[in-house]
Design an enzyme around this catalytic site. Structure first.
Site, PDB file in Angstrom:
ATOM      1  N   SER A  17      15.808  58.500  34.051  1.00 30.10           N
ATOM      2  CA  SER A  17      17.039  58.815  34.779  1.00 30.10           C
ATOM      3  C   SER A  17      16.925  58.761  36.297  1.00 30.10           C
ATOM      4  CB  SER A  17      17.584  60.184  34.364  1.00 30.10           C
ATOM      5  OG  SER A  17      16.777  61.216  34.860  1.00 30.10           O
ATOM      6  N   LYS A  59      16.559  65.630  39.460  1.00 28.02           N
ATOM      7  CA  LYS A  59      17.780  64.897  39.806  1.00 28.02           C
ATOM      8  C   LYS A  59      17.969  64.931  41.317  1.00 28.02           C
ATOM      9  CE  LYS A  59      18.871  64.412  35.458  1.00 28.02           C
ATOM     10  NZ  LYS A  59      18.556  63.179  34.790  1.00 28.02           N
TER      11      LYS A  59
END
Length: 111
Positions: A17, A59
């Site tokens: 990701s 993230k």
């Protein structure tokens, strides 16, 4: 939601990701942040989602929102971030990659 147990921690990236900024298997040095501390947009962080408290994710902060921070991965094709789980609680700021390519992380990808 539990904070990191010490001021410094190591995190191992699992999954694609955040590619190309960090990759599966990278080891990151993370510094704990105080609960409720502001984190600038563009910062790579270690975070938890209230709906998935057992999951720690790496993230990038996009913006502060009511209830925490909106975080997204750098890989637009993987949506296991705030787009799926809502606002996140930031527990640490990624300071550097320790392995396999030691050094500071690059800034956000263009776009």
């Amino acid at each position: 939601m539990a904070a990191l147990p010490s001021r410094w921690a190591m995190a191992r990236v699992s999954g694609p990701s955040m590619s190309p900024t960090v990759r599966h298997g990278d080891r990151l040095l993370v510094r704990r942040v105080r609960h409720g501390a502001g984190v600038a947009p563009g910062t790579v962080v270690l975070a938890r989602f209230p709906s998935r408290p057992e999951l720690l994710v790496v993230k990038r902060v996009r913006r502060a929102v009511p209830g925490g921070h909106w975080v997204e991965g750098d890989n637009a094709f993987v949506a296991d971030d705030s787009r799926a789980f809502g606002p996140a609680t930031v527990v640490g700021r990624v300071v550097a990659r320790m392995w396999p390519r030691p050094g500071r992380l690059p800034g956000p990808p263009p776009g």
